[in-house]
Write an enzyme that holds these catalytic residues in place. Sequence first.
Site, mmCIF file in Angstrom:
data_model
loop_
_atom_site.group_PDB
_atom_site.id
_atom_site.type_symbol
_atom_site.label_atom_id
_atom_site.label_comp_id
_atom_site.label_asym_id
_atom_site.label_seq_id
_atom_site.Cartn_x
_atom_site.Cartn_y
_atom_site.Cartn_z
ATOM 1 N N GLU A 69 0.830 -1.218 0.000
ATOM 2 C CA GLU A 69 0.000 0.000 0.000
ATOM 3 C C GLU A 69 0.859 1.261 0.000
ATOM 4 O O GLU A 69 1.905 1.322 0.639
ATOM 5 C CB GLU A 69 -0.937 0.023 1.212
ATOM 6 N N THR A 404 -5.571 7.619 -4.473
ATOM 7 C CA THR A 404 -5.675 8.277 -3.159
ATOM 8 C C THR A 404 -4.750 9.501 -3.113
ATOM 9 O O THR A 404 -4.970 10.405 -2.318
ATOM 10 C CB THR A 404 -5.321 7.309 -2.005
#
Length: 445
Positions: A69, A404
């Site tokens: 991530e 994001t």
Amino acid sequence: MAHRALHIPVIFLTSTYSFSALFLSVFLAVAALETVNGDNVFSASQTATAPVAVARDLRYLLYDVNPPEGFNLRRDVYIRMASLVKTLRKEGHDWVLVLPPWGRLYHWQSPNIHQIRIPWGAFFSLTSLQANVPVIEYEEFVAENGGPFIDQVLVLQNYAEGWTDGKWEEKVDERPCIEKLMYSKDKQGYYRGWFWGYEETRARNVTCISAQGHASIMAPVLQRNITAISVMLDRAETLLHDHYAGKDYWDTRRSMVFAKHLRIIGDDFRAKYLNSTDDRDHTIYSEDWTRMKAKPGSAKGGSYLGVHLRRKDFIWGHREDVPSLKGAVKKMRSLMKKHKLDKVFVATDADDEELKELKRLLPDMVRYEPSAEDLELFKDGGVAIIDQWICAHARFFIGTSVSTFSFRIHEEREILGFDPKTTYNRFCGDNEKECEQPTHWKIVY
Ligand SMILES: C[C@@H]1O[C@H](OP(=O)(O)OP(=O)(O)OC[C@H]2O[C@@H](n3cnc4c(=O)[nH]c(N)nc43)[C@H](O)[C@@H]2O)[C@@H](O)[C@H](O)[C@@H]1O
């Protein structure tokens, strides 16, 4: 990997479990199971070496995230963990959140720079974070805790059986580990693991927990079933937001003020290359986030188009909704014309080959390119923040679908008081038929 569950509407997450049922299920599961890889959670706190917390003693919540991530997804997980700590504290318990050091991120590929064990203070204002929820850096935890030992690691995972009857249900149970554990027992019986690059750190116990639900689903488990003083939730991204885009979400998000030295670099760059200053562009920023309440539409922004163009793994990972470079440049030109902007600032993770092509197609683009010393100083994370800060101050912004990195820019612009029309825009794939634009998430103060 990142999952879209992040942006599932809150209504979807309506809880169908009751707390007593939760306790019963946790209790029965725990009583029945001897975990494959670690001691039983209940016995964890009763081993000779693990100190036992007495009521109202300070306790530490640590966490880590799935290694692949990225930076901005991790910032999102921080919001979920802060929310969990708030829930624990609301119930009268003294929990502190230990900030997981940054490092070994897949996307931070600049060679020859040391990029592990980076404290949060390198990227964010600690006093701002602390004004929201008690947080400490990992090294402070080690000092306070009397050594690099974590009493209990809970590795979060989904349920092996998935959703039962296709029905969403919030639940948490101790379960055998589904995946091979990233921890191994040493000769002394302690667990070694990645622990953010701190090789001397050990865990006293490691257990797997299947969890399905919002972050605070863990509060009763942490508070009543586990008495260890320090507990780490690994794979914390498994937990969802308590209330995505609610007041608590925004309080935590607003408290994530970028470190001043990075903002200064971004501001100097804006002034020097984009003719943009806060006074002129109505983007006055208050260091104290609790006082920052810009009226929507009050920010004008610098006279440039801000672009976040995510490439690399997104090119093959999001074939449908990520444009070709040609397509992206065409869109930039049309936006510049429409909004009468003569400059374009481009933030991108494009590789050298694509950058060359981008420069050929858009020779007048402005980019922040750190010197070797600046890169060494700010690291890839600091450079990403500077890019985001500059994009956040543009008169008009366009980002990349479901990135994001772009989402965090949207939020920064919302905080600065931009008209949502100038913020919630994204590139469309060259052949994308229905190019849905990003959702506007309004700040709740
Ligand atoms: C495929 C998925 O992608 C998701 O990425 P996504 O949401 O775009 O965003 P991030 O979580 O930030 O991960 C992307 C990383 O790539 C670099 N990066 C991307 N764009 C830029 C840019 O414009 N400027 C600079 N300086 N750096 C950039 C930066 O290190 C950033 O943190 C990941 O979070 C997931 O974990 C997963 O890997």
